[in-house]
Design a protein around this motif. Sequence first.
Motif, short mmCIF file in Angstrom:
data_model
loop_
_atom_site.label_atom_id
_atom_site.label_comp_id
_atom_site.label_asym_id
_atom_site.label_seq_id
_atom_site.Cartn_x
_atom_site.Cartn_y
_atom_site.Cartn_z
N SER A 1 0.87 -1.21 -0.06
CA SER A 1 -0.09 -0.01 0.08
C SER A 1 0.99 1.21 -0.11
O SER A 1 1.93 1.34 0.78
N PHE A 2 0.66 2.17 -0.81
CA PHE A 2 1.47 3.51 -1.02
C PHE A 2 0.31 4.50 -0.50
O PHE A 2 -0.80 4.72 -1.00
N GLY B 1 -6.20 12.46 -13.74
CA GLY B 1 -6.26 11.27 -14.31
C GLY B 1 -4.88 10.72 -14.88
O GLY B 1 -4.56 9.94 -15.43
N ASP B 2 -3.87 11.67 -14.63
CA ASP B 2 -2.44 11.80 -15.07
C ASP B 2 -1.37 11.96 -14.12
O ASP B 2 -0.48 12.85 -14.56
N TYR B 3 -1.34 11.61 -12.96
CA TYR B 3 -0.52 11.99 -11.99
C TYR B 3 0.76 11.15 -11.74
O TYR B 3 1.94 11.74 -11.43
N GLN C 1 -0.34 0.18 -10.83
CA GLN C 1 -1.54 0.81 -11.10
C GLN C 1 -1.43 2.24 -11.25
O GLN C 1 -0.39 2.87 -10.75
N ALA C 2 -2.10 2.93 -12.21
CA ALA C 2 -1.88 4.30 -12.36
C ALA C 2 -2.28 5.09 -11.28
O ALA C 2 -3.48 4.83 -10.76
N VAL C 3 -1.80 6.43 -11.02
CA VAL C 3 -2.44 7.24 -9.84
C VAL C 3 -3.41 8.41 -10.97
O VAL C 3 -2.87 9.13 -11.64
N THR C 4 -4.64 8.24 -10.73
CA THR C 4 -5.32 8.97 -11.56
C THR C 4 -6.31 10.01 -10.50
O THR C 4 -6.85 10.85 -11.52
N ALA C 5 -6.36 10.02 -9.53
CA ALA C 5 -7.14 10.76 -8.91
C ALA C 5 -6.21 11.88 -7.95
O ALA C 5 -5.26 11.55 -7.60
N ALA C 6 -7.01 13.05 -7.78
CA ALA C 6 -6.22 14.09 -6.73
C ALA C 6 -6.58 13.84 -5.16
O ALA C 6 -7.78 13.29 -5.05
N GLY C 7 -5.88 14.28 -4.34
CA GLY C 7 -6.03 14.36 -3.05
C GLY C 7 -5.41 13.10 -2.40
O GLY C 7 -4.72 12.46 -2.92
N LYS C 8 -5.48 13.13 -1.15
CA LYS C 8 -5.01 11.81 -0.22
C LYS C 8 -5.61 10.64 -0.57
O LYS C 8 -6.72 10.48 -0.88
N GLN C 9 -4.74 9.89 -0.74
CA GLN C 9 -5.37 8.39 -1.24
C GLN C 9 -4.35 7.19 -0.96
O GLN C 9 -3.18 7.32 -0.37
N ARG C 10 -4.97 5.89 -0.64
CA ARG C 10 -4.00 4.79 -0.50
C ARG C 10 -4.59 3.90 -1.61
O ARG C 10 -5.47 3.12 -1.61
N LEU C 11 -3.24 3.59 -2.37
CA LEU C 11 -3.58 2.71 -3.31
C LEU C 11 -2.69 1.36 -2.94
O LEU C 11 -1.57 1.27 -2.50
N THR C 12 -3.44 0.21 -3.05
CA THR C 12 -2.99 -1.00 -2.56
C THR C 12 -2.81 -2.04 -3.86
O THR C 12 -3.85 -2.32 -4.57
N LEU C 13 -1.61 -2.40 -4.00
CA LEU C 13 -1.13 -3.70 -4.92
C LEU C 13 -1.34 -4.80 -4.35
O LEU C 13 -0.54 -5.02 -3.43
N ARG C 14 -1.97 -5.83 -5.20
CA ARG C 14 -1.81 -7.16 -4.79
C ARG C 14 -1.29 -8.06 -5.86
O ARG C 14 -1.55 -8.07 -6.76
N PHE C 15 -0.54 -9.07 -5.12
CA PHE C 15 0.00 -10.00 -6.20
C PHE C 15 0.71 -11.24 -5.42
O PHE C 15 0.63 -11.33 -4.26
N GLU C 16 0.93 -12.36 -6.05
CA GLU C 16 1.19 -13.53 -5.48
C GLU C 16 2.66 -13.92 -6.30
O GLU C 16 2.65 -14.07 -7.40
N THR C 17 3.42 -14.85 -5.61
CA THR C 17 4.56 -15.45 -6.33
C THR C 17 4.89 -16.62 -5.79
O THR C 17 4.28 -16.98 -4.64
N THR D 1 4.56 11.97 -13.09
CA THR D 1 4.58 12.35 -14.58
C THR D 1 5.07 13.74 -14.47
O THR D 1 5.36 14.59 -15.57
N GLY D 2 5.02 14.66 -13.46
CA GLY D 2 5.56 15.98 -13.34
C GLY D 2 4.28 17.07 -13.70
O GLY D 2 4.60 18.11 -13.69
N ARG D 3 3.09 16.36 -13.94
CA ARG D 3 2.15 17.26 -14.17
C ARG D 3 1.19 18.07 -12.94
O ARG D 3 0.12 18.80 -13.19
N GLY D 4 1.60 17.64 -11.86
CA GLY D 4 0.91 17.88 -10.47
C GLY D 4 2.06 17.73 -9.58
O GLY D 4 3.00 17.18 -9.63
#
Length: 686
Positions: free
Chosen positions: A604-605, A615-617, A634-650, A664-667
Amino acid sequence: MLLHLLMRARLMQSGRLTRWLPVLLSINILLLAFYLVFDYQLVFHSDAAVKNLLAQEIVDTGQYFPHDWNYVNGDVWVFNTHTFILLLLPFLHNGFLAHAASDLLSAALILYGSWRLTGLLEQSRLARLLGMLVLSAGMSLIMAEHIYGQAAYGSLYYMACFLLLAYWSFTEAHGRSRLLWGGATAVLTTLVFWTNPQRALLFYGLPLLTAGAVQQWLAWRAAAPRRDWRHAQAMAVVVLGLVAGAVLNGYTLSKVNNNLGLTQIRWLDFNGMAHNLLAVVSGLMSLFDGIPNGQGKVASLAGAYAALRLLGALLLVGLLPWGLVRALQLQRGPRQLVVVFAAVSFAANLFVMVTTSLADMSSPDASVRYLVPSLLYMLLILVGLLVDHQPLQLPLRSAALGAVVLLATSAPTSYLYPFNEAQHLAHRGLIMLTPDQQLADYLKQQGLRYGYATFWNAGKLSVLSAGAARVRPVALDRGLPQPNRKLSSNRWYMPAAWQGETFLMLRNDELAHLDRAMLDSYAGQPRVLHYQNVTILVYPGNLAAAVPGWDIEVQQRQHYAMNAATLHMQGSVRDGVVTAAPGEQGNVHFGPMRMLARGAYAVSFDLDTEGGSAGDYGMVDVATDAGNTIHARQAVTAAGKQRLTLRFETRRPLDMVEFRAFSTGRGRFTLSGIDVERIPTDLEKQ
């Protein structure tokens, strides 16, 4: 008449020498035993301690190939020096005396294998005894370490001796004896290839198959039109053992962990090859104790002896290859089998050492160790050539024999030098109270049972304390201790490995690389001890449960804070966050270059974005293999505070895992923390 008298005098002199050489050999062997039991305590190091540690791991786990052990360079320890430790543990504590006893067993195999090898070389008793004197004398401190102390290359050598003996005996035997020797040839070949197929090809496979092919060709030429297939059959057995060993090596490595290390080698350019060739000569001079001490006095008895060793080593560096070439003949018999084997082994290893990056030639005396087994064969061949065949004019032959005698009488300098400098040390039975032994005793006295130190302090202290203080190797990475997993077990760095306080022991010069404030923020406030030149930080709990990255199974959620040690290419770190301003495009976070066990994970980030184009952070992902393998993204598309969680299995352990964030440098793009936790898989839920 004069010739008859000279021959009679030479025979009488040879008879007297033959009677005295066993006495000198016995003295050498006694000095060798003294070196292994007493003297080696003064130079004992963590590389040598690995065999004790692996033997203990086998006992603790009940697995001969422990699943959590991290082997290096594809080396699977099958019948290596740790085997003798295992045999001794029912009778001895796993301390230095067990190490010394195992080395005595290795030394016995080396000397016995050498005696049988000189028999294959069809040498006279005088030549055999002189050759045994050379090998038993150690020749130099560094050569004694390679052959007898750490015994890694001594074991490679005696395995070759017994493989040659089994191969030749198989070709000569009949009936049941032939089956027994064929089985021995197959088993020995399988063992050496099981351990490491690439190395075994250079040290055993290619030399033995070449030597066997030469003998088969000579047999066919001599017996035509009736064909003799004995060597072809023996080579077939070797090939079967080769294939079986390689298959077993691959299967075993699939069940354990392996660090690629030196297996990733590359070709050198011409300048690099020329540098390596010169370094090989320098290393050979060191092995034969031919480089004088730079602080030694020239005009002294010690200086005169150093001059003799210098001249003798120079002569040997030239004579050993010459002797090998001179000994090569198109003849049938065991002697030529050994000579061709030695020639191919030496040539193959020298070629790889000179032309590739395999050997780190910043330390030639250590890197030239790959040639040690070949040099031992070549020394025995040269001694037999000088004594039995007399191929040189008298002055040069006398000089060559003088160089050999210098090696044969070097046991006192090879085996007693460290002890002579430390005779004042007190003893506790057979154990010398060296500074390292005193430190191990201090850890026990302070009740410190489990802790961590850098590699060169960790393993040896575990052995010197006979396991009473288990010290695991770590490396300092960006201010924090991290597991040094090479030739270690992943179990050692799990929170369950030890409950209670643990310690971090660092030399005073290593403390500058430790971020105490950061470590204390994770592990709590330690009590501080000072002893000798080390500082010991004693923490209330196990560091493995507190410091991120240690627990590869992530039994508890681990948090990565943003601080001065955070790896990033864009943005700035302040007040616990890393922020990339508008216009800053690129990597806001990478690392932490950690391991993860088989299983499923959630990463989680914690992000905060604003401005720019919605849509393009940026993007977050989990990657290995320097970013070439993406496990989740996962792309970061929303503005504001957020918690993005990536799930994977190995389904296999992952190394050098990175949790990456890109802007991206656009914000504005802000990262305040990363959490990783283990999640149950569908199979675990059932």
